[in-house]
Scaffold this motif. Sequence first.
Motif, short mmCIF file in Angstrom:
data_model
loop_
_atom_site.label_atom_id
_atom_site.label_comp_id
_atom_site.label_asym_id
_atom_site.label_seq_id
_atom_site.Cartn_x
_atom_site.Cartn_y
_atom_site.Cartn_z
N ILE A 28 44.49 72.40 -44.98
CA ILE A 28 45.68 72.21 -44.15
C ILE A 28 46.83 73.09 -44.62
N MET A 29 47.06 73.11 -45.94
CA MET A 29 48.14 73.94 -46.47
C MET A 29 47.83 75.42 -46.29
N PHE A 30 46.58 75.80 -46.47
CA PHE A 30 46.20 77.19 -46.20
C PHE A 30 46.49 77.56 -44.75
N GLY A 31 46.11 76.67 -43.84
CA GLY A 31 46.34 76.94 -42.43
C GLY A 31 47.82 77.04 -42.08
N VAL A 32 48.63 76.13 -42.64
CA VAL A 32 50.07 76.16 -42.36
C VAL A 32 50.71 77.44 -42.87
N PHE A 33 50.39 77.83 -44.11
CA PHE A 33 50.97 79.05 -44.66
C PHE A 33 50.41 80.29 -43.97
N GLY A 34 49.15 80.24 -43.54
CA GLY A 34 48.59 81.36 -42.79
C GLY A 34 49.29 81.56 -41.46
N LEU A 35 49.54 80.46 -40.74
CA LEU A 35 50.28 80.56 -39.48
C LEU A 35 51.71 81.01 -39.71
N LEU A 36 52.31 80.54 -40.80
CA LEU A 36 53.66 80.98 -41.14
C LEU A 36 53.70 82.48 -41.36
N ALA A 37 52.72 83.00 -42.10
CA ALA A 37 52.67 84.44 -42.34
C ALA A 37 52.46 85.21 -41.04
N LEU A 38 51.61 84.69 -40.16
CA LEU A 38 51.34 85.38 -38.90
C LEU A 38 52.58 85.44 -38.01
N LEU A 43 54.45 88.53 -36.16
CA LEU A 43 54.76 88.53 -34.74
C LEU A 43 56.25 88.66 -34.44
N LEU A 44 57.10 88.05 -35.25
CA LEU A 44 58.54 88.06 -34.95
C LEU A 44 59.23 89.38 -35.21
N PRO A 45 58.91 90.12 -36.29
CA PRO A 45 59.66 91.36 -36.55
C PRO A 45 59.45 92.39 -35.45
N ASP A 46 60.44 93.27 -35.31
CA ASP A 46 60.33 94.37 -34.37
C ASP A 46 59.30 95.38 -34.87
N GLY A 47 58.61 96.03 -33.94
CA GLY A 47 57.62 97.02 -34.31
C GLY A 47 58.26 98.36 -34.63
N GLY A 48 57.44 99.30 -35.09
CA GLY A 48 57.91 100.65 -35.35
C GLY A 48 58.44 100.91 -36.74
N ARG A 49 58.52 99.90 -37.61
CA ARG A 49 59.02 100.10 -38.96
C ARG A 49 57.86 100.25 -39.93
N GLU A 50 58.12 100.91 -41.05
CA GLU A 50 57.08 101.15 -42.04
C GLU A 50 57.52 100.65 -43.41
N SER A 51 56.53 100.28 -44.21
CA SER A 51 56.77 99.85 -45.59
C SER A 51 56.11 100.84 -46.52
N THR A 52 56.86 101.27 -47.54
CA THR A 52 56.36 102.29 -48.47
C THR A 52 56.29 101.71 -49.87
N THR A 117 55.11 93.26 -47.40
CA THR A 117 55.12 94.21 -46.30
C THR A 117 56.27 93.93 -45.34
N TRP A 118 56.51 92.65 -45.08
CA TRP A 118 57.61 92.26 -44.18
C TRP A 118 58.97 92.50 -44.81
N SER A 119 59.13 92.15 -46.07
CA SER A 119 60.45 92.24 -46.72
C SER A 119 60.84 93.68 -47.05
N VAL A 120 59.84 94.56 -47.22
CA VAL A 120 60.13 95.95 -47.58
C VAL A 120 60.19 96.85 -46.35
N ALA A 121 60.03 96.28 -45.17
CA ALA A 121 60.01 97.08 -43.94
C ALA A 121 61.24 97.98 -43.86
N GLY A 122 61.00 99.28 -43.66
CA GLY A 122 62.08 100.24 -43.57
C GLY A 122 62.58 100.72 -44.91
N SER A 123 61.97 100.29 -46.02
CA SER A 123 62.42 100.67 -47.36
C SER A 123 61.22 101.06 -48.20
#
Length: 429
Positions: A28-38, A43-52, A117-123
């Motif tokens: 259950i916890m795996f599923g909740v955190f997996g959906l949170l990550a998804l 899904l929520l962030p804007d596309g077109g950005r890259e992480s380096t 990957t999400w937090s470093v987007a654009g940096s």
Amino acid sequence: MTQVATRPAESRETEAAVVLTRHWRTPIMFGVFGLLALVVFGLLPDGGRESTFGLSLRDDAIQLAPITVPSKLAAILLALVCLGIAAYATWQTYLGRRVPLWLSITFGLAFVLAFLTWSVAGSEISLTSALQGTLALSVPLIFGALCGMMGERTGVINIAIEGQLLAGAFLSGVVASLVGNLWVGLIAAPIAGLLVAWVLAVFTVRYFVNQIIVGVVLNVLVLGVTNFLYSRLLSPLKETWNSPGRFPRLEIPLLSEIPVIGPVLFHQTIIVYIMYVVVVLAHIALFRTRWGLRVRAVGEHPEAADTAGIQVNEVRFRNVLLGGALAGLGGAYFTLGAVGLFSPEMTAGAGFIALAAMIMGRWTPIGAVFAALLFGFANNLQSVLGIIGSPIPSEFMLMAPYLLTIFAVAGLVGRIRPPAFNGQPYLKS
């Protein structure tokens, strides 16, 4: 006869149902955190950005080009990996099987990479530098987790890890300053942890005082004593009492030149190399030697161990002392390996996080190492994200290690069963 034959069958069915129900929290916890990550990372962030992610430091012998990935796509793929692990964990639980530790570690790595990957987007961040900081923050946690494991494997709960770490940090810094030799200070560190452990063992093993209460009292005692001595001696007479310096970093030839992991693992101080040896020896000793078998027998069934001729309380006493010495070494890393001097309350709750790492690692040295590395990474991430100007509030990153501790202890790692007689004094009948 029918009634007698039917009752065990019903009992077995009931026990099986209880076991299955108890283990559903992990998928259950795996599923909740997996959906949170998804949703949040993919899904929520804007596309077109890259992480380096940088893979080399400036002075590395082998230079690797940074890796650039599409932030949104990479986060989605990693989130799907998390959900796949959650599905597999669900199937394992349905079959009544234990969710393996490696599966929890893989899930944690995939979730952390999705977050990065999400937090470093654009940096851009240096992955090697981040891993170096992670290991530096994890060293005291690993020593502390091994300390707690040595005690709890015999049935003694050690809440005093925080005090033992602080005592090791204090005495190592003071002795190294007075003698002018870092090696003498390093030798003094396990002695400090051993002294605190001796008090714990005397009260809990010999006189059967409540283990939790004694541990809390020792933490407060060590904190008070070190703060008092710091204000009276170490602070006004800093040059004499509080200027130990630090061990230099030592490179292991060839191994230190391996890309990414070489600078992280094999360009470290002597205390880190000692930690590598201690972890390997602890694992071999606990699970491959007669001594380890006796230690585990004392924690699981002390009466049976006593019947077999094992001195239960003597084994407990010695293991608590051994754990205290290991915690003292972990405390020395604060003063002689990282900072170069002692400061009040410099352990900052590391002993309690080490307890959580021990539990998350299921009372095994290797598991505790991975758990401590995860906590160290969460702690180090706040400074890494602050450097690149991440929009994530710094207050949230400060809470991250403690939130991770709560989730870990609450059941993120599946069925966690401590030694059967953990926390219970043994009175020989």
